[in-house]
Design an enzyme around this catalytic site. Sequence first.
Site, PDB file in Angstrom:
ATOM      1  N   TYR A 134      -1.799  -1.074  10.964  1.00  0.00           N
ATOM      2  CA  TYR A 134      -1.964  -1.373   9.531  1.00  0.00           C
ATOM      3  C   TYR A 134      -0.750  -0.908   8.718  1.00  0.00           C
ATOM      4  CZ  TYR A 134      -3.684  -1.180   4.729  1.00  0.00           C
ATOM      5  OH  TYR A 134      -3.805  -1.344   3.370  1.00  0.00           O
ATOM      6  N   SER A 174       0.872  -1.183   0.000  1.00  0.00           N
ATOM      7  CA  SER A 174       0.000   0.000   0.000  1.00  0.00           C
ATOM      8  C   SER A 174       0.908   1.233   0.000  1.00  0.00           C
ATOM      9  CB  SER A 174      -0.846   0.007   1.282  1.00  0.00           C
ATOM     10  OG  SER A 174      -1.509   1.244   1.450  1.00  0.00           O
TER      11      SER A 174
HETATM   12  N1  LIG Z   1      -8.864  -0.395  -0.373  1.00  0.00           N
HETATM   13  C1  LIG Z   1      -7.786   0.373  -0.277  1.00  0.00           C
HETATM   14  O1  LIG Z   1      -7.853   1.615  -0.237  1.00  0.00           O
HETATM   15  C2  LIG Z   1      -6.410  -0.266  -0.265  1.00  0.00           C
HETATM   16  C3  LIG Z   1      -5.301   0.562  -0.495  1.00  0.00           C
HETATM   17  C4  LIG Z   1      -4.026  -0.011  -0.492  1.00  0.00           C
HETATM   18  C5  LIG Z   1      -3.873  -1.365  -0.281  1.00  0.00           C
HETATM   19  N2  LIG Z   1      -4.970  -2.138  -0.061  1.00  0.00           N
HETATM   20  C6  LIG Z   1      -4.755  -3.569   0.187  1.00  0.00           C
HETATM   21  O2  LIG Z   1      -5.478  -4.314  -0.765  1.00  0.00           O
HETATM   22  C7  LIG Z   1      -5.780  -5.596  -0.226  1.00  0.00           C
HETATM   23  C8  LIG Z   1      -7.250  -5.888  -0.422  1.00  0.00           C
HETATM   24  O3  LIG Z   1      -8.010  -4.964   0.346  1.00  0.00           O
HETATM   25  P1  LIG Z   1      -9.483  -4.497  -0.060  1.00  0.00           P
HETATM   26  O4  LIG Z   1      -9.499  -3.028  -0.010  1.00  0.00           O
HETATM   27  O5  LIG Z   1      -9.924  -5.196  -1.267  1.00  0.00           O
HETATM   28  O6  LIG Z   1     -10.283  -4.990   1.241  1.00  0.00           O
HETATM   29  P2  LIG Z   1     -11.626  -5.828   1.372  1.00  0.00           P
HETATM   30  O7  LIG Z   1     -12.614  -5.414   0.359  1.00  0.00           O
HETATM   31  O8  LIG Z   1     -11.978  -5.732   2.814  1.00  0.00           O
HETATM   32  O9  LIG Z   1     -11.163  -7.330   1.032  1.00  0.00           O
HETATM   33  C9  LIG Z   1     -10.277  -8.013   1.881  1.00  0.00           C
HETATM   34  C10 LIG Z   1     -10.107  -9.446   1.406  1.00  0.00           C
HETATM   35  O10 LIG Z   1      -9.213 -10.117   2.317  1.00  0.00           O
HETATM   36  C11 LIG Z   1      -9.832 -11.324   2.728  1.00  0.00           C
HETATM   37  N3  LIG Z   1      -9.455 -11.675   4.097  1.00  0.00           N
HETATM   38  C12 LIG Z   1      -9.572 -10.902   5.214  1.00  0.00           C
HETATM   39  N4  LIG Z   1      -9.222 -11.622   6.305  1.00  0.00           N
HETATM   40  C13 LIG Z   1      -8.901 -12.855   5.854  1.00  0.00           C
HETATM   41  C14 LIG Z   1      -8.482 -14.038   6.511  1.00  0.00           C
HETATM   42  N5  LIG Z   1      -8.360 -14.105   7.857  1.00  0.00           N
HETATM   43  N6  LIG Z   1      -8.228 -15.142   5.770  1.00  0.00           N
HETATM   44  C15 LIG Z   1      -8.383 -15.093   4.417  1.00  0.00           C
HETATM   45  N7  LIG Z   1      -8.776 -14.010   3.748  1.00  0.00           N
HETATM   46  C16 LIG Z   1      -9.029 -12.899   4.460  1.00  0.00           C
HETATM   47  C17 LIG Z   1     -11.333 -11.050   2.663  1.00  0.00           C
HETATM   48  O11 LIG Z   1     -12.051 -12.261   2.474  1.00  0.00           O
HETATM   49  P3  LIG Z   1     -12.941 -12.998   3.577  1.00  0.00           P
HETATM   50  O12 LIG Z   1     -13.521 -11.965   4.476  1.00  0.00           O
HETATM   51  O13 LIG Z   1     -13.927 -13.751   2.756  1.00  0.00           O
HETATM   52  O14 LIG Z   1     -11.987 -13.919   4.279  1.00  0.00           O
HETATM   53  C18 LIG Z   1     -11.426 -10.212   1.395  1.00  0.00           C
HETATM   54  O15 LIG Z   1     -11.489 -11.033   0.277  1.00  0.00           O
HETATM   55  C19 LIG Z   1      -5.350  -5.558   1.246  1.00  0.00           C
HETATM   56  O16 LIG Z   1      -4.083  -6.166   1.387  1.00  0.00           O
HETATM   57  C20 LIG Z   1      -5.274  -4.076   1.534  1.00  0.00           C
HETATM   58  O17 LIG Z   1      -4.395  -3.790   2.573  1.00  0.00           O
HETATM   59  C21 LIG Z   1      -6.242  -1.629  -0.046  1.00  0.00           C
END
Ligand SMILES: NC(=O)c1ccc[n+]([C@@H]2O[C@H](COP(=O)([O-])OP(=O)(O)OC[C@H]3O[C@@H](n4cnc5c(N)ncnc54)[C@H](OP(=O)(O)O)[C@@H]3O)[C@@H](O)[C@H]2O)c1
Length: 273
Positions: free
Chosen positions: A156, A143
């Site tokens: 985080y 990120s």
């Molecule tokens: N959104 C942003 O602004 C942003 C910015 C920079 C980086 N990121 C990174 O992008 C990645 C995806 O984030 P997102 O924004 O798409 O968040 P999200 O919509 O909340 O999705 C998170 C994903 O991680 C999975 N997950 C969470 N806990 C888990 C566990 N214990 N075991 C297995 N899977 C798990 C969830 O699936 P289940 O709940 O079904 O397990 C879901 O598929 C993350 O690494 C985040 O840090 C996001």
Amino acid sequence: MYSYRGTTALVTGASKGLGRAYAQELGRRGAHLILVARSAPALERLASEIRADHHVDTRVIATDLSDPAGPTAVAEELREQGAAVDLLVNNAGLGSVGPFFTRPLAQHVQSVDVNINGLMLMTRLIGEDMLERGSGGIINVASTAAFQPMPYQASYAATKAFVLSFSEALTAELRDSGVHVMVAHPGATDTGFFDNTTAVMDAKRADSPTRVAAKTLEDFARGRTASYPGRPLFRALTWPARLLPRTTVTRVTAGFNRHMGFHEVQDVRTPAN
Ligand SMILES: NC(=O)c1ccc[n+]([C@@H]2O[C@H](COP(=O)([O-])OP(=O)(O)OC[C@H]3O[C@@H](n4cnc5c(N)ncnc54)[C@H](OP(=O)(O)O)[C@@H]3O)[C@@H](O)[C@H]2O)c1
């Protein structure tokens, strides 16, 4: 230029958000898919969609990556099925938002368990087969939060600093191994990242997951070692942290996050949680 067609990609956190978009974009490029997260029904629905739209093999492994048994079970299942992974996308991740001492400790611990331990175990357990074969790729989703301490997202940002440092080191270690490691740094992306809290992702100031996923995959195909798949401003915002004193950067980040209301974030109770 790397071609995804006919390769097998494993995407963690594929049930929603950015992981779902990575899976769809990989399917669109002709990759067979292994989808990993906890929510089996959401993964099964996505697998059927991708199978129907792109005629690629898709399978689902529902597991909890916060538990070391999760990555181990994934690796064992793949070994039993004789399935070789060409590309591992370590995308699953979560983060607590709010003051460190007032937010539930379990959220901080879960974030460390998934973002650091889960990612490291998946890299090791899936990556060792790649090393034996002398080919493969790993995309670790960090990120822009990786570049500086972030008050009110303290644990985080620290997990993402780990992902950045770990990935860059592996890229160098594996340079001549045939296994290519790239770290991706999305900025604010319009997903459910803040779901169940009073924090909001302003859709106008956030990128679409599809765009971020497509740009990440383009960068990987070009052999990049780092990807900034969001709008150029998000990349530019990582520079002050490299140039200014860390205390200054941390104070400015604290001010920004207070402006976002992150210092007074609460959980929102819904029937689902
Ligand atoms: N959104 C942003 O602004 C942003 C910015 C920079 C980086 N990121 C990174 O992008 C990645 C995806 O984030 P997102 O924004 O798409 O968040 P999200 O919509 O909340 O999705 C998170 C994903 O991680 C999975 N997950 C969470 N806990 C888990 C566990 N214990 N075991 C297995 N899977 C798990 C969830 O699936 P289940 O709940 O079904 O397990 C879901 O598929 C993350 O690494 C985040 O840090 C996001």
